[in-house]
Design a protein around this motif. Structure first.
Motif, short mmCIF file in Angstrom:
data_model
loop_
_atom_site.label_atom_id
_atom_site.label_comp_id
_atom_site.label_asym_id
_atom_site.label_seq_id
_atom_site.Cartn_x
_atom_site.Cartn_y
_atom_site.Cartn_z
N MET A 1 0.85 -1.17 0.00
CA MET A 1 0.00 0.00 0.00
C MET A 1 0.89 1.22 0.00
O MET A 1 1.76 1.37 0.84
CB MET A 1 -0.89 -0.03 1.23
CG MET A 1 -1.66 1.22 1.45
SD MET A 1 -3.36 1.17 0.98
CE MET A 1 -4.01 -0.06 2.03
N LEU A 2 0.66 2.09 -0.95
CA LEU A 2 1.42 3.34 -1.02
C LEU A 2 0.85 4.37 -0.06
O LEU A 2 -0.33 4.38 0.23
CB LEU A 2 1.34 3.92 -2.43
CG LEU A 2 2.18 3.27 -3.50
CD1 LEU A 2 1.96 3.99 -4.82
CD2 LEU A 2 3.64 3.31 -3.15
N LYS A 3 1.71 5.24 0.39
CA LYS A 3 1.28 6.37 1.21
C LYS A 3 1.86 7.61 0.57
O LYS A 3 2.94 7.60 0.02
CB LYS A 3 1.79 6.22 2.64
CG LYS A 3 1.17 5.05 3.37
CD LYS A 3 1.68 4.96 4.77
CE LYS A 3 1.05 3.74 5.44
NZ LYS A 3 1.54 3.54 6.78
N PHE B 1 -0.87 11.74 -6.24
CA PHE B 1 -0.53 10.72 -7.22
C PHE B 1 -0.77 11.32 -8.60
O PHE B 1 -1.48 12.31 -8.75
CB PHE B 1 -1.34 9.43 -7.03
CG PHE B 1 -2.83 9.60 -7.19
CD1 PHE B 1 -3.43 9.35 -8.42
CD2 PHE B 1 -3.63 10.00 -6.14
CE1 PHE B 1 -4.79 9.50 -8.58
CE2 PHE B 1 -5.00 10.16 -6.29
CZ PHE B 1 -5.58 9.91 -7.52
N TYR C 1 -10.47 3.46 -2.62
CA TYR C 1 -9.07 3.14 -2.90
C TYR C 1 -8.83 3.08 -4.40
O TYR C 1 -9.75 2.92 -5.20
CB TYR C 1 -8.67 1.82 -2.24
CG TYR C 1 -9.51 0.63 -2.65
CD1 TYR C 1 -9.13 -0.19 -3.72
CD2 TYR C 1 -10.69 0.33 -1.98
CE1 TYR C 1 -9.91 -1.27 -4.09
CE2 TYR C 1 -11.47 -0.74 -2.35
CZ TYR C 1 -11.08 -1.54 -3.41
OH TYR C 1 -11.86 -2.61 -3.79
N THR D 1 0.14 -0.75 -7.73
CA THR D 1 0.03 0.07 -6.52
C THR D 1 -1.39 0.05 -5.97
O THR D 1 -2.36 -0.07 -6.71
CB THR D 1 0.41 1.54 -6.79
OG1 THR D 1 -0.46 2.08 -7.77
CG2 THR D 1 1.85 1.67 -7.23
N LEU E 1 -3.65 2.44 -3.16
CA LEU E 1 -3.60 3.72 -2.47
C LEU E 1 -4.99 4.10 -1.98
O LEU E 1 -5.95 4.08 -2.75
CB LEU E 1 -3.09 4.79 -3.44
CG LEU E 1 -2.92 6.21 -2.94
CD1 LEU E 1 -1.83 6.29 -1.88
CD2 LEU E 1 -2.57 7.12 -4.11
N ILE F 1 -7.54 6.83 -1.19
CA ILE F 1 -7.62 8.22 -1.66
C ILE F 1 -8.74 9.03 -1.02
O ILE F 1 -8.76 10.25 -1.15
CB ILE F 1 -7.73 8.28 -3.20
CG1 ILE F 1 -8.94 7.49 -3.70
CG2 ILE F 1 -6.45 7.80 -3.85
CD1 ILE F 1 -9.19 7.61 -5.18
#
Length: 114
Positions: free
Chosen positions: A1-3, A7, A30, A71, A73, A75
């Motif tokens: 999981m990106l932080k 983006f 997400y 990825t 993420l 949001i």
């Protein structure tokens, strides 16, 4: 999981800002970006880790003919409403807004229906 706090859309290179750091684990919107640069917007009322695990399992067992996810993420999210209100409806509305903003309906993305 990106932080992160932003983006980029893989096709338009437009930058999207994430307004807050989401510490909640459910009622989230997400974004999944695949290795083919297509995007998918999902919404879940369950814990995000469990939902992403289900996505990964589906991809790995090839239950769907999808490219590998690159990825994940978070949001957006649907907070608890002070005056009541149906959190699921708010989540759905925000999800539809993100699908429209990022143009993730097929064939430009991986979302099937509104």
């Amino acid at each position: 999981m990106l932080k992160g706090d932003s983006f980029h859309h893989p096709h338009t290179v437009k930058k999207f800002w994430i307004r807050d750091r989401y510490t909640c684990s459910n009622f989230v919107i997400y974004l999944i970006t695949c290795s083919c640069s297509l995007m998918y917007i999902g919404e879940t009322t369950m814990e995000i880790r469990a939902r992403i695990s289900k996505h990964k399992s589906t991809i790995q067992t090839k239950l769907l003919d999808l490219p590998g996810a690159k990825t994940f993420l978070v949001i957006d999210w649907a907070p608890i409403q002070r005056r009541g209100g149906v959190r699921v409806k708010i989540l759905r509305k925000k999800g539809l807004r993100w699908i429209a903003s990022l143009d993730t309906l097929q064939p430009r993305g991986l979302n099937c229906v509104l």
